[in-house]
Design a protein around this motif. Structure first.
Motif, mmCIF file in Angstrom:
data_model
loop_
_atom_site.group_PDB
_atom_site.id
_atom_site.type_symbol
_atom_site.label_atom_id
_atom_site.label_comp_id
_atom_site.label_asym_id
_atom_site.label_seq_id
_atom_site.Cartn_x
_atom_site.Cartn_y
_atom_site.Cartn_z
ATOM 1 N N ALA A 131 1.216 -1.042 -0.140
ATOM 2 C CA ALA A 131 0.204 0.562 -0.073
ATOM 3 C C ALA A 131 1.395 1.470 0.141
ATOM 4 C CB ALA A 131 -1.239 0.633 1.389
ATOM 5 N N THR A 203 -9.566 2.789 -5.609
ATOM 6 C CA THR A 203 -8.226 2.817 -5.252
ATOM 7 C C THR A 203 -7.131 2.425 -5.768
ATOM 8 O OG1 THR A 203 -8.749 2.570 -3.166
ATOM 9 C CG2 THR A 203 -6.683 2.631 -3.310
ATOM 10 N N CYS A 204 -5.578 3.134 -6.618
ATOM 11 C CA CYS A 204 -5.091 2.565 -6.784
ATOM 12 C C CYS A 204 -3.572 1.966 -6.160
ATOM 13 C CB CYS A 204 -4.812 3.964 -8.495
ATOM 14 S SG CYS A 204 -3.447 3.289 -9.531
ATOM 15 N N GLN A 205 -2.800 2.004 -6.902
ATOM 16 C CA GLN A 205 -1.390 0.664 -5.553
ATOM 17 C C GLN A 205 -0.874 0.096 -6.198
ATOM 18 O OE1 GLN A 205 -3.404 -0.510 -1.936
ATOM 19 N NE2 GLN A 205 -1.377 -2.049 -2.572
ATOM 20 N N LEU A 275 -9.478 -1.640 2.925
ATOM 21 C CA LEU A 275 -10.169 -1.237 1.668
ATOM 22 C C LEU A 275 -11.937 -0.736 1.711
ATOM 23 C CD1 LEU A 275 -9.352 -1.504 -1.158
ATOM 24 C CD2 LEU A 275 -10.442 -3.497 -1.725
ATOM 25 N N ASP A 279 -14.433 -0.096 -3.481
ATOM 26 C CA ASP A 279 -13.641 -0.888 -4.154
ATOM 27 C C ASP A 279 -13.956 -2.532 -4.773
ATOM 28 O OD1 ASP A 279 -10.877 0.901 -5.634
ATOM 29 O OD2 ASP A 279 -11.629 1.510 -3.232
#
Length: 344
Positions: A131, A203-205, A275, A279
């Motif tokens: 993360a 969410t982008c990771q 989360l 998502d």
């Protein structure tokens, strides 16, 4: 086709760089990018990965990702370093890495409930580990491209493959299957823009990069290893969660596939409970979009066959069937996911 002395070249590198003389190599029928071997040497069994025209700096980054995941209790194979400490050796025209052999097998007919939970919990730990990865802080060119697919170009490519298959003087079984499935794909491409427009902010990771059934080894219900990490590259968490929860094998082969997917997601939330609900709810839609915009398998068949093209042919047919089922039942799937997302 491998050169006749390929095994001898690899054995020579193992002897000189790893102090592993006399290795007996057996090529394994797995992998579309690397050539993989089982090596017996000095009473040990090892896994050898030979790289083909690869970016070795990126491959080293993938090895580092494997180690990081292992530190967060994700079961991974341990890389065996060369005598000088390198994880990847390039020598005499051969580039390879060596890994401890892990017992287990790929599940090709859909994960059972215990395996789903194991896969979900491992993925949750991995996403927790990655993360705060520095590579996740910048913009994602991959995500920008994914969010803006060229649907017209995709339709033209589908039409091209339909033409190739349809114009063959003697069509084989796969040609007939391709004509049917490609026509079905072309008929639903117009739905892609609306599916994309309905996505919330996600969410982008940094992710595993290829977390799928073929990269999971099981002994019974126990997940013994997560394999083949990709270099760190930020993308949608919902993509990786949805891809494994609604794996084509599960969607097509499991009559209770919605409950199975939800089971995996529930297990994931045990190890990554923070989360966002958006998502979780969107993960099946993201998985569907990935299927609808991909021609993986049939593309290789008609343009450049892969190392194991029959496997790719079968995978295209499976993925196409999964996309149809997901599209038809998307409202039901998202209702089930929303319930899980808001009830933890």
């Amino acid at each position: 086709m491998l050169a006749p002395d390929a095994h001898a070249d690899i054995a020579s590198v193992l002897a000189s760089a790893y102090d592993l003389p006399g290795a007996v190599l057996q090529r394994l029928p797995i992998g579309q990018v690397t050539i993989n071997y089982r090596a017996e040497v000095g009473g040990q069994v090892l896994f050898v990965k030979q790289y083909q025209d690869a970016d070795l700096a990126a491959e080293q980054a993938a090895v580092d990702q494997t180690r990081l995941a292992g530190a967060y209790q994700v079961p991974v194979a341990a890389v065996r370093t060369a005598t000088d400490g390198r994880s990847i050796v390039q020598q005499d025209g051969v580039a390879l890495s060596v890994w401890e052999w892990v017992a287990g097998a790929v599940v090709n007919d859909g994960l059972n409930p215990a395996q789903q939970r194991a896969a979900g919990m491992a993925l949750g730990r991995m996403h927790t580990a990655f993360a705060d990865h520095p590579a996740g802080s910048g913009p994602s060119a991959k995500l920008d491209k994914w969010l803006h697919p060229d649907v017209e170009r995709l339709e033209a490519t589908v039409s091209k493959f339909l033409g190739i298959a349809g114009e063959r003087a003697q069509r084989d079984t796969f040609d007939e299957q391709a004509l049917r499935t490609l026509a079905g794909r072309r008929a639903v491409l117009h739905r892609i823009p609306d599916l994309l427009a309905s996505l919330p902010a996600l969410t982008c990771q940094v992710l595993h990069g290829d977390y799928s059934a073929v990269n999971l080894l099981f002994e019974g219900d126990e997940l013994t290893a997560v394999l083949d990490f990709l270099p760190p590259n930020p993308f949608l968490v919902a993509y990786e969660l949805g891809r494994i929860a609604f794996d084509p094998r599960t969607v097509v082969l499991d009559a209770g596939w919605i409950a199975s997917g939800v089971n995996l997601v529930e297990a994931y939330l045990q190890t990554n409970p923070h989360l966002p609900a958006a998502d979780v709810t969107a993960c099946a839609r993201v998985a569907l979009l990935q299927l609808l915009t991909s021609l993986y398998g049939v593309k290789q068949h008609y343009l450049k066959p892969g190392l194991f093209q029959e496997d790719l042919d079968a995978f295209w047919l499976l993925r196409h069937a999964a996309s149809q089922r997901l599209l038809e039942h998307l409202d039901d799937v998202e209702a089930a996911l929303a319930q899980v997302a808001h009830s933890r």
